[in-house]
Design an enzyme around this catalytic site. Structure first.
Site, short mmCIF file in Angstrom:
data_model
loop_
_atom_site.label_atom_id
_atom_site.label_comp_id
_atom_site.label_asym_id
_atom_site.label_seq_id
_atom_site.Cartn_x
_atom_site.Cartn_y
_atom_site.Cartn_z
CB CYS A 12 -0.93 0.01 1.20
SG CYS A 12 -2.02 -1.40 1.25
CG HIS A 38 -3.20 3.17 1.84
ND1 HIS A 38 -3.60 2.76 0.59
CD2 HIS A 38 -3.40 2.12 2.67
CE1 HIS A 38 -3.99 1.51 0.66
NE2 HIS A 38 -3.89 1.09 1.92
CG ASN A 69 -6.69 -1.42 0.87
OD1 ASN A 69 -6.03 -0.69 0.11
ND2 ASN A 69 -6.13 -2.14 1.82
N1 ACO Z 1 -18.60 -9.67 8.33
C1 ACO Z 1 -19.13 -9.90 9.55
N2 ACO Z 1 -18.39 -10.17 10.62
C2 ACO Z 1 -17.06 -10.19 10.47
C3 ACO Z 1 -16.44 -9.95 9.23
C4 ACO Z 1 -17.26 -9.68 8.12
N3 ACO Z 1 -16.78 -9.43 6.89
N4 ACO Z 1 -15.10 -10.02 9.39
C5 ACO Z 1 -14.88 -10.30 10.69
N5 ACO Z 1 -16.06 -10.41 11.33
C6 ACO Z 1 -16.30 -10.71 12.74
C7 ACO Z 1 -15.13 -11.41 13.41
O1 ACO Z 1 -15.18 -12.80 13.20
C8 ACO Z 1 -15.36 -11.05 14.87
O2 ACO Z 1 -16.35 -11.87 15.38
P1 ACO Z 1 -16.31 -12.37 16.91
O3 ACO Z 1 -16.36 -11.12 17.74
O4 ACO Z 1 -17.50 -13.23 17.03
O5 ACO Z 1 -14.99 -13.08 17.06
C9 ACO Z 1 -15.94 -9.63 14.78
O6 ACO Z 1 -16.44 -9.47 13.43
C10 ACO Z 1 -14.94 -8.53 15.05
O7 ACO Z 1 -13.77 -8.82 14.29
P2 ACO Z 1 -12.51 -7.89 14.35
O8 ACO Z 1 -11.39 -8.56 13.62
O9 ACO Z 1 -12.31 -7.45 15.76
O10 ACO Z 1 -13.03 -6.66 13.50
P3 ACO Z 1 -12.33 -5.27 13.31
O11 ACO Z 1 -13.19 -4.20 13.82
O12 ACO Z 1 -10.89 -5.33 13.76
O13 ACO Z 1 -12.32 -5.14 11.73
C11 ACO Z 1 -10.83 -5.33 9.84
C12 ACO Z 1 -11.63 -6.08 10.92
C13 ACO Z 1 -11.82 -4.55 8.98
C14 ACO Z 1 -10.10 -6.34 8.98
C15 ACO Z 1 -9.84 -4.36 10.52
O14 ACO Z 1 -9.10 -5.04 11.49
C16 ACO Z 1 -8.88 -3.71 9.55
O15 ACO Z 1 -9.27 -2.89 8.75
N6 ACO Z 1 -7.59 -4.02 9.65
C17 ACO Z 1 -6.56 -3.37 8.85
C18 ACO Z 1 -6.63 -3.71 7.39
C19 ACO Z 1 -5.47 -3.09 6.67
O16 ACO Z 1 -5.05 -1.99 6.99
N7 ACO Z 1 -4.87 -3.79 5.77
C20 ACO Z 1 -3.63 -3.29 5.21
C21 ACO Z 1 -3.65 -3.03 3.82
S1 ACO Z 1 -3.45 -4.38 2.77
C22 ACO Z 1 -1.86 -4.30 2.04
O17 ACO Z 1 -0.98 -3.61 2.43
C23 ACO Z 1 -1.67 -5.26 0.86
#
Ligand code: ACO
Length: 327
Positions: free
Chosen positions: A113, A254, A284
Site C-alpha cells: 500500500c 492511503h 482498499n
Molecule cells: N462480516 C461480519 N463479521 C465479520 C467480518 C465480516 N466481513 N469479518 C470479521 N467479522 C467478525 C469477526 O469474526 C469477529 O467476530 P467475533 O467477535 O464473534 O470473534 C468480529 O467481526 C470482530 O472482528 P474484528 O477482527 O475485531 O473486527 P475489526 O473491527 O478489527 O475489523 C478489519 C476487521 C476490517 C479487517 C480491521 O481489522 C482492519 O481494517 N484491519 C486493517 C486492514 C489493513 O489496513 N490492511 C492493510 C492493507 S493491505 C496491504 O498492504 C496489501
C-alpha cells in the site's frame, strides 16, 4: 523544495462493480458490518482475462493525454503493485509492451500500500538527477485475483483499479515536493502476507488446497500499526516541511479502512473536511489507492495548483511513507 511535480494524472476502474449486498451472498457478512467497520460500500473488480498491466495501461493513457504528451515522450516506467501480472517480467515491462516503447527502463516497486509514495520518491530522485524528463508512475492492482473469496475478514476489503501520473521537473519551481519520508519494518512482515508463490513456499497442491496464495492478515494488529504509523509519518513530514496541520489544504491518505483514516486524522489534528476519500466506492486498492484518490480529487476540483497536499501510506512489509507537496 525538490523541483519535481506531478504534471498530470489519470485513473481507470474496471466497469464491473461488486457491492456489499453481492458479498452478502458469497460470505457470512452484511452490508451494515462492512460499511460501519470499514467505510466500504462497493468496489470494482475485473472480468476474467484482464490483468494489472491492462488497468495501469488504461490509466497511463489518460495521464499522458492530460499532459499533452505522446508515449514516445516517456523516459521511464515505474509500476507500484502488490498484485503484479507475474513474478517476472515486471508489470512495468508489460505496460511498456502495450505502449510499444522498448528501450527505456521499466520496473516495479514492491511496497504494497505504500508503493505509490515509494515510487514517487524514486521517480523524483531520477528527475532531480536530470537524466530523465518524463517518468510514468502507475499504482495498479487486481486484488480480486489474490484474495480468498471464502475469507470474510479479507475479501470484503479490497478492490481493483489503477491510477497513473507523469512526474516531471517543475521548471519555474512553483510546485514541488517539500518533504518526504519512507520507512519499513521487515520484522513485522508475517502480519500481512501472501505466504505462497515465492521461493519461501513454492506453489504446490498443498499451498493451493490451504489457500496460501491469497492475502493473510492479522487485521487488528495491522489496524493498530497503521493508525500509529500513518499519524507519526504525517507529523514527521509536516515538521520537516516546517508546517502544521493548519497549513494543509488537502490530506490524501492511503485508504485501507475509513476508521484508520479517522483515527490518524485525529492524532495529526487534521479535520476530516480536509481529507479526500474514495474508499466507499473503490475499497482498499493498495498501491492504486493514493493515485486514484488524487485523480478523483482533481476531477472534483478539490486540488488546484499551489495547494499544500499531505499524503501518508502504510502497508505490508510493513512499509510506510509520507510527503508534503506544493501542487
Ligand atoms: N462480516 C461480519 N463479521 C465479520 C467480518 C465480516 N466481513 N469479518 C470479521 N467479522 C467478525 C469477526 O469474526 C469477529 O467476530 P467475533 O467477535 O464473534 O470473534 C468480529 O467481526 C470482530 O472482528 P474484528 O477482527 O475485531 O473486527 P475489526 O473491527 O478489527 O475489523 C478489519 C476487521 C476490517 C479487517 C480491521 O481489522 C482492519 O481494517 N484491519 C486493517 C486492514 C489493513 O489496513 N490492511 C492493510 C492493507 S493491505 C496491504 O498492504 C496489501
Amino acid at each position: 523544495m525538490q523541483a519535481v511535480k506531478i504534471l498530470s494524472t489519470g485513473s481507470y476502474l474496471p466497469p464491473k462493480v461488486l457491492t456489499n449486498f453481492d458479498l452478502e451472498k458469497m460470505v457470512d457478512t452484511t452490508d451494515e458490518w462492512i460499511r460501519t467497520r470499514t467505510g466500504i460500500s462497493e468496489r470494482h473488480i475485473v472480468e476474467e482475462g484482464v490483468f494489472t498491466s491492462d488497468l495501469a495501461f488504461e490509466a497511463a493513457k489518460i495521464a499522458l493525454a492530460n499532459a499533452g504528451l505522446k508515449a514516445s515522450d516517456i523516459d521511464m516506467i515505474i509500476v507500484a503493485t502488490a498484485s503484479p501480472d507475474n513474478m517476472y517480467p515486471s508489470t512495468a515491462c508489460w505496460v511498456q509492451k502495450k505502449f510499444n516503447i522498448p528501450g527505456i527502463p521499466a520496473f516495479d516497486i514492491s511496497a504494497a500500500c505504500s508503493g505509490f509514495v515509494y515510487g514517487l520518491s524514486v521517480a523524483a530522485s531520477f528527475i532531480e538527477s536530470g537524466k530523465y524528463k518524463h517518468i510514468l508512475l502507475c499504482g495498479a492492482e487486481v486484488m480480486s485475483k489474490v484474495v480468498n473469496w471464502k475469507d470474510r475478514e479479507t475479501c470484503i476489503l479490497f478492490g481493483d483499479g489503477a491510477g497513473a501520473c507523469i512526474v516531471t521537473k517543475s521548471e519555474d519551481g512553483s510546485s514541488g515536493i517539500i518533504s518526504s519520508y519512507l520507512g519499513a519494518d521487515g520484522t513485522l512482515g508475517d502480519l500481512l502476507i501472501q505466504p505462497a508463490g515465492g521461493t519461501r513456499m513454492p506453489a504446490s497442491h498443498e499451498t493451493v488446497d490451504k489457500n496460501l496464495h491469497s492475502v493473510h492478515m492479522e487485521g487488528q494488529e495491522v489496524f493498530k500499526h497503521a493508525v500509529r504509523t500513518m499519524a507519526s509519518t504525517g507529523e514527521r513530514v509536516l515538521k520537516e516541511a516546517g508546517m502544521t496541520a493548519d497549513d494543509v489544504d488537502i490530506y490524501i491518505p492511503h485508504q485501507a479502512n475509513m476508521r484508520i483514516v479517522e483515527a490518524a486524522c485525529k492524532r495529526v489534528k487534521i479535520p476530516m473536511s480536509k481529507t479526500y476519500s474514495i474508499i466507499h466506492k473503490y475499497g482498499n486498492v493498495p498501491a492504486a489507492s493514493i493515485p486514484l484518490t488524487i485523480d478523483d480529487a482533481i476531477r472534483a476540483n478539490k486540488i488546484k495548483r499551489g495547494d499544500i497536499v499531505l499524503m501518508t501510506a502504510f502497508g505490508a512489509g510493513f512499509t510506510w511513507g509520507g510527503m508534503v507537496l506544493k501542487w
